[in-house]
Scaffold this motif. Sequence first.
Motif, mmCIF file in Angstrom:
data_model
loop_
_atom_site.group_PDB
_atom_site.id
_atom_site.type_symbol
_atom_site.label_atom_id
_atom_site.label_comp_id
_atom_site.label_asym_id
_atom_site.label_seq_id
_atom_site.Cartn_x
_atom_site.Cartn_y
_atom_site.Cartn_z
ATOM 1 N N UNK A 52 17.770 10.462 -22.286
ATOM 2 C CA UNK A 52 16.525 10.145 -21.280
ATOM 3 C C UNK A 52 16.820 10.519 -20.100
ATOM 4 N N UNK A 53 15.927 10.737 -19.071
ATOM 5 C CA UNK A 53 16.056 11.331 -17.821
ATOM 6 C C UNK A 53 16.218 10.130 -16.832
ATOM 7 N N UNK A 54 16.165 8.778 -17.521
ATOM 8 C CA UNK A 54 16.582 7.646 -16.434
ATOM 9 C C UNK A 54 17.790 6.901 -17.243
ATOM 10 N N UNK A 55 18.899 6.681 -16.401
ATOM 11 C CA UNK A 55 19.785 5.553 -16.794
ATOM 12 C C UNK A 55 19.253 4.270 -17.010
ATOM 13 N N UNK A 56 20.085 3.395 -18.118
ATOM 14 C CA UNK A 56 19.638 1.865 -18.041
ATOM 15 C C UNK A 56 19.404 1.168 -16.853
ATOM 16 N N UNK A 57 20.348 1.526 -15.734
ATOM 17 C CA UNK A 57 19.975 0.750 -14.709
ATOM 18 C C UNK A 57 18.727 1.211 -13.678
ATOM 19 N N UNK A 58 18.207 2.642 -13.839
ATOM 20 C CA UNK A 58 17.096 3.158 -13.352
ATOM 21 C C UNK A 58 16.077 2.380 -14.079
ATOM 22 N N UNK A 59 15.968 2.206 -15.447
ATOM 23 C CA UNK A 59 15.227 1.749 -16.071
ATOM 24 C C UNK A 59 14.834 0.310 -15.686
ATOM 25 N N UNK A 60 15.785 -0.528 -15.494
ATOM 26 C CA UNK A 60 15.616 -1.759 -15.404
ATOM 27 C C UNK A 60 14.947 -1.926 -13.894
ATOM 28 N N UNK A 61 15.463 -1.137 -12.878
ATOM 29 C CA UNK A 61 14.908 -1.137 -11.701
ATOM 30 C C UNK A 61 13.546 -0.958 -11.579
ATOM 31 N N UNK A 62 13.241 0.401 -12.490
ATOM 32 C CA UNK A 62 11.841 0.709 -12.376
ATOM 33 C C UNK A 62 10.823 -0.496 -13.173
ATOM 34 N N UNK A 87 13.386 4.640 -6.133
ATOM 35 C CA UNK A 87 12.188 4.375 -6.952
ATOM 36 C C UNK A 87 11.194 3.816 -6.332
ATOM 37 N N UNK A 88 9.816 4.122 -6.431
ATOM 38 C CA UNK A 88 8.693 3.564 -5.807
ATOM 39 C C UNK A 88 7.531 3.712 -6.779
ATOM 40 N N UNK A 89 6.664 2.887 -6.536
ATOM 41 C CA UNK A 89 5.438 2.853 -7.427
ATOM 42 C C UNK A 89 4.608 4.072 -6.717
ATOM 43 N N UNK A 90 4.119 5.016 -7.666
ATOM 44 C CA UNK A 90 3.638 6.282 -7.276
ATOM 45 C C UNK A 90 2.030 6.090 -7.352
ATOM 46 N N UNK A 91 1.561 5.507 -8.446
ATOM 47 C CA UNK A 91 0.165 5.440 -8.796
ATOM 48 C C UNK A 91 0.033 4.283 -9.674
ATOM 49 N N UNK A 92 -1.281 3.594 -9.860
ATOM 50 C CA UNK A 92 -1.454 2.676 -10.611
ATOM 51 C C UNK A 92 -3.158 2.672 -10.755
ATOM 52 N N UNK A 93 -3.495 2.225 -12.293
ATOM 53 C CA UNK A 93 -5.059 2.067 -12.507
ATOM 54 C C UNK A 93 -5.054 1.369 -13.694
ATOM 55 N N UNK A 94 -6.400 0.787 -14.161
ATOM 56 C CA UNK A 94 -6.416 -0.051 -15.165
ATOM 57 C C UNK A 94 -5.688 0.792 -16.396
ATOM 58 N N UNK A 95 -5.277 -0.065 -17.430
ATOM 59 C CA UNK A 95 -4.289 0.595 -18.327
ATOM 60 C C UNK A 95 -5.288 1.196 -19.304
ATOM 61 N N UNK A 96 -6.645 0.984 -19.557
ATOM 62 C CA UNK A 96 -7.325 1.632 -20.470
ATOM 63 C C UNK A 96 -7.853 3.073 -20.209
ATOM 64 N N UNK A 97 -7.550 3.274 -19.089
ATOM 65 C CA UNK A 97 -8.079 4.697 -18.405
ATOM 66 C C UNK A 97 -7.047 5.608 -18.881
ATOM 67 N N UNK A 98 -5.907 5.465 -18.831
ATOM 68 C CA UNK A 98 -4.660 6.350 -19.236
ATOM 69 C C UNK A 98 -4.191 6.861 -17.783
#
Length: 213
Positions: free
Chosen positions: A76-86, A196-207
């Motif tokens: 995967x493109x993210x390490x275990x540590x990066x996944x945990x941080x994200x 790592x930063x939150x880049x975007x978010x929206x309701x989960x049912x939108x996709x």
Amino acid sequence: MNLNDRRRKLLFAGLVVVLAAIGVYLTVAAPAGEPDGADARPGGAPATSAPTGPASPPPGIEGTVAPGDFDIYRLLPFSRQEFATAADLAQRFVAAYGTYRFDETPQTYTARLSGLATDELGAQLERDAATPGLLEERRRNEVVAESTATLDQVRNIENNSVVFVVTGLQKVTKGGRESSDSRRYAVTVAREGGSLKVYAFQPADVGQAGDTG
């Protein structure tokens, strides 16, 4: 009784004794563990068992993939540590997003999000929080909201970002009445300037698409 009858009886008794002795001998002399007639294999061939142990890998394969030793993170493109941080980042962002008070400024609200989101997203959140109608409604009803968050799943993984589905549980006091609300968000966490930063978010049912380039 004549002599011939007596001899015949003696001869018969002798045969009985001899046959009994032969039966005893055969019973005692039989080897231990010898299978009986029902279990004996034709021709005396020994029973064979299925081979045990791991099967050899086919040609061109160095070794089989063992579940206990398989490391998915190396693919995967993210390490275990990066996944945990994200994942932690996505969870903390949703909790902070749903927490606010009627008597705080929009700048105070967005300051709690600034270390979690990109500058662009932070600016957008500040503009939204400063909407006059929203501020007036919260102040008039003395709205106080506190939120917690839990991770639900990984929705998508791209080379530079990962999308988590996060549930925010919000407890709201409005006009002296308490209520609760649960909402699910798709939160995109991306690499930005080595972090790592939150880049975007929206309701989960939108996709939501995940990759940021």
